[in-house]
Design a protein around this motif. Structure first.
Motif, PDB file in Angstrom:
ATOM      1  N   THR A  42       0.838  -1.202   0.000  1.00  0.00           N
ATOM      2  CA  THR A  42       0.000   0.000   0.000  1.00  0.00           C
ATOM      3  C   THR A  42       0.872   1.252   0.000  1.00  0.00           C
ATOM      4  O   THR A  42       0.607   2.216  -0.728  1.00  0.00           O
ATOM      5  N   TRP A  43       1.924   1.211   0.795  1.00  0.00           N
ATOM      6  CA  TRP A  43       2.830   2.374   0.855  1.00  0.00           C
ATOM      7  C   TRP A  43       3.403   2.671  -0.539  1.00  0.00           C
ATOM      8  O   TRP A  43       3.411   3.809  -0.991  1.00  0.00           O
ATOM      9  N   LYS A  44       3.846   1.615  -1.217  1.00  0.00           N
ATOM     10  CA  LYS A  44       4.444   1.844  -2.542  1.00  0.00           C
ATOM     11  C   LYS A  44       3.392   2.368  -3.525  1.00  0.00           C
ATOM     12  O   LYS A  44       3.672   3.254  -4.329  1.00  0.00           O
ATOM     13  N   ALA A  45       2.182   1.842  -3.429  1.00  0.00           N
ATOM     14  CA  ALA A  45       1.115   2.307  -4.324  1.00  0.00           C
ATOM     15  C   ALA A  45       0.817   3.785  -4.085  1.00  0.00           C
ATOM     16  O   ALA A  45       0.629   4.552  -5.033  1.00  0.00           O
ATOM     17  N   VAL A  46       0.788   4.183  -2.811  1.00  0.00           N
ATOM     18  CA  VAL A  46       0.528   5.590  -2.468  1.00  0.00           C
ATOM     19  C   VAL A  46       1.681   6.463  -2.977  1.00  0.00           C
ATOM     20  O   VAL A  46       1.465   7.518  -3.581  1.00  0.00           O
ATOM     21  N   GLU A  47       2.910   5.998  -2.753  1.00  0.00           N
ATOM     22  CA  GLU A  47       4.095   6.715  -3.247  1.00  0.00           C
ATOM     23  C   GLU A  47       4.017   6.987  -4.739  1.00  0.00           C
ATOM     24  O   GLU A  47       4.376   8.032  -5.236  1.00  0.00           O
ATOM     25  N   ARG A  48       3.553   5.970  -5.457  1.00  0.00           N
ATOM     26  CA  ARG A  48       3.460   6.074  -6.915  1.00  0.00           C
ATOM     27  C   ARG A  48       2.231   6.860  -7.367  1.00  0.00           C
ATOM     28  O   ARG A  48       1.997   7.035  -8.555  1.00  0.00           O
ATOM     29  N   GLY A  49       1.362   7.207  -6.417  1.00  0.00           N
ATOM     30  CA  GLY A  49       0.148   7.935  -6.762  1.00  0.00           C
ATOM     31  C   GLY A  49      -0.885   7.063  -7.460  1.00  0.00           C
ATOM     32  O   GLY A  49      -1.741   7.562  -8.205  1.00  0.00           O
ATOM     33  N   LEU A  50      -0.842   5.755  -7.223  1.00  0.00           N
ATOM     34  CA  LEU A  50      -1.815   4.864  -7.878  1.00  0.00           C
ATOM     35  C   LEU A  50      -3.200   5.016  -7.254  1.00  0.00           C
ATOM     36  O   LEU A  50      -3.330   5.324  -6.065  1.00  0.00           O
ATOM     37  N   ASP A  51      -4.210   4.729  -8.052  1.00  0.00           N
ATOM     38  CA  ASP A  51      -5.574   4.651  -7.562  1.00  0.00           C
ATOM     39  C   ASP A  51      -5.701   3.298  -6.840  1.00  0.00           C
ATOM     40  O   ASP A  51      -5.490   2.243  -7.455  1.00  0.00           O
ATOM     41  N   LEU A  52      -6.043   3.323  -5.549  1.00  0.00           N
ATOM     42  CA  LEU A  52      -6.043   2.082  -4.766  1.00  0.00           C
ATOM     43  C   LEU A  52      -7.204   1.157  -5.132  1.00  0.00           C
ATOM     44  O   LEU A  52      -7.286   0.040  -4.639  1.00  0.00           O
ATOM     45  N   ASP A  53      -8.090   1.637  -5.999  1.00  0.00           N
ATOM     46  CA  ASP A  53      -9.145   0.751  -6.494  1.00  0.00           C
ATOM     47  C   ASP A  53      -8.789   0.167  -7.859  1.00  0.00           C
ATOM     48  O   ASP A  53      -9.603  -0.551  -8.446  1.00  0.00           O
ATOM     49  N   ASP A  54      -7.611   0.475  -8.370  1.00  0.00           N
ATOM     50  CA  ASP A  54      -7.215  -0.019  -9.683  1.00  0.00           C
ATOM     51  C   ASP A  54      -6.484  -1.366  -9.537  1.00  0.00           C
ATOM     52  O   ASP A  54      -5.265  -1.431  -9.357  1.00  0.00           O
ATOM     53  N   ALA A  55      -7.270  -2.448  -9.605  1.00  0.00           N
ATOM     54  CA  ALA A  55      -6.720  -3.788  -9.339  1.00  0.00           C
ATOM     55  C   ALA A  55      -5.639  -4.156 -10.347  1.00  0.00           C
ATOM     56  O   ALA A  55      -4.654  -4.827  -9.996  1.00  0.00           O
ATOM     57  N   ILE A  56      -5.794  -3.715 -11.577  1.00  0.00           N
ATOM     58  CA  ILE A  56      -4.807  -4.086 -12.601  1.00  0.00           C
ATOM     59  C   ILE A  56      -3.454  -3.429 -12.298  1.00  0.00           C
ATOM     60  O   ILE A  56      -2.407  -4.086 -12.288  1.00  0.00           O
ATOM     61  N   ALA A  57      -3.507  -2.143 -11.996  1.00  0.00           N
ATOM     62  CA  ALA A  57      -2.257  -1.428 -11.676  1.00  0.00           C
ATOM     63  C   ALA A  57      -1.608  -2.018 -10.415  1.00  0.00           C
ATOM     64  O   ALA A  57      -0.385  -2.171 -10.347  1.00  0.00           O
ATOM     65  N   LEU A  58      -2.429  -2.384  -9.432  1.00  0.00           N
ATOM     66  CA  LEU A  58      -1.867  -2.936  -8.191  1.00  0.00           C
ATOM     67  C   LEU A  58      -1.250  -4.312  -8.431  1.00  0.00           C
ATOM     68  O   LEU A  58      -0.215  -4.652  -7.872  1.00  0.00           O
ATOM     69  N   GLY A  59      -1.879  -5.088  -9.308  1.00  0.00           N
ATOM     70  CA  GLY A  59      -1.332  -6.397  -9.665  1.00  0.00           C
ATOM     71  C   GLY A  59       0.023  -6.251 -10.334  1.00  0.00           C
ATOM     72  O   GLY A  59       0.961  -7.007 -10.050  1.00  0.00           O
ATOM     73  N   GLU A  60       0.138  -5.265 -11.215  1.00  0.00           N
ATOM     74  CA  GLU A  60       1.422  -5.025 -11.881  1.00  0.00           C
ATOM     75  C   GLU A  60       2.468  -4.555 -10.875  1.00  0.00           C
ATOM     76  O   GLU A  60       3.607  -4.997 -10.886  1.00  0.00           O
ATOM     77  N   LEU A  61       2.024  -3.690 -10.005  1.00  0.00           N
ATOM     78  CA  LEU A  61       2.945  -3.136  -9.004  1.00  0.00           C
ATOM     79  C   LEU A  61       3.551  -4.248  -8.137  1.00  0.00           C
ATOM     80  O   LEU A  61       4.758  -4.292  -7.905  1.00  0.00           O
ATOM     81  N   VAL A  62       2.692  -5.156  -7.712  1.00  0.00           N
ATOM     82  CA  VAL A  62       3.168  -6.181  -6.774  1.00  0.00           C
ATOM     83  C   VAL A  62       4.138  -7.148  -7.465  1.00  0.00           C
ATOM     84  O   VAL A  62       5.081  -7.661  -6.849  1.00  0.00           O
TER      85      VAL A  62
END
Ligand code: CDP
Length: 228
Positions: A42-62
């Motif tokens: 979650t911290w990295k997603a916030v750092e990157r400014g990702l939308d936390l409801d964007d499952a595709i972007a979060l999947g790529e991030l992880v």
């Protein structure tokens, strides 16, 4: 012996981290805080400014994140791509965002892989929401920690205050309830007590008492042939 897992699950701020860490220390088991892993993503997603409801972007991030928990005297340092984020994952902002990130199947699949790998060759106390139900459904010891909402809000307030963060009891009560709701209602690995988990209500217990109680359960399981 490999893979002897003590699974500790329970709702937000129910005392899992403190209990799990001290039980692991007492028994010389590895301690693994799986909530810290979801917080780190979650911290990295916030750092990157990702939308936390964007499952595709979060999947790529992880898929593109190196996550390490390094045991130290206080529990574990959390490293994301080599950067120490131990303190930064405990802020109210991350607490508010983590349930959304933890509900993404691709995120969970990766975290569960890492969790199973960590326990492969070591005795381990692992705490989270789905350890006894999904990650290690055959764990020889399963504990489900609970405490009243009032007590949990108080504990979280004191924990934050110790780190110089001030948040009102009322706001904490609201946030804890909301996180429990999201964690319990999600489709993927919802927070549930496994039918064979031992419930422990820590509301009126001291830390020493709750640690002793869990250690007793573990020692009993270790002395049984099936557990050894
Ligand atoms: O310390 P606290 O009980 O407040 O939370 P945590 O254990 O650090 O977990 C933070 C969040 O990560 C939870 O609210 C869940 O959304 C998620 N989590 C999860 O989905 N599965 C786990 N095994 C552990 C945590």
């Amino acid at each position: 012996m490999t893979g002897f897992v003590v699974a500790i699950d329970g709702p937000a701020a129910s005392g899992k981290s403190t209990t799990a860490r001290l039980v692991a220390e007492r028994l010389d088991f590895l301690y693994l805080d799986t909530g810290a892993m979801y917080r780190a993503v979650t911290w990295k997603a916030v750092e990157r400014g990702l939308d936390l409801d964007d499952a595709i972007a979060l999947g790529e991030l992880v898929g593109d994140t190196a996550l390490t928990l390094e045991p130290d005297g206080q529990g574990a340092r959390v490293l994301v791509d080599g950067q120490d984020v131990t303190d930064r994952i405990r802020t109210p902002e991350i607490s508010r965002g983590v349930s959304a990130v933890a509900s993404v199947p691709a995120v969970r699949t990766r975290m569960v892989e890492l969790q199973r790998a960590a326990a492969r060759s070591r005795r381990c106390v692992m705490e989270g929401r789905d350890i006894g139900t999904v990650v290690f459904p055959d764990a020889p010891v399963k504990i489900f920690l609970e405490a009243s909402l009032e007590e949990r809000a108080r504990r979280r307030r004191d924990e934050l205050a110790a780190r110089g963060v001030s948040q009102s009891l009322e706001e904490l009560r609201r946030e804890i309830l909301e996180r429990d709701r999201l964690d319990s209602e999600r489709d993927e690995s919802p927070l549930r007590r496994a039918p064979d988990a031992i419930p422990i209500d820590t509301t009126g217990l001291t830390i020493d008492e709750q640690v002793a109680e869990v250690v007793r359960v573990v020692e009993r399981a270790l002395s049984e042939p099936a557990g050894g």
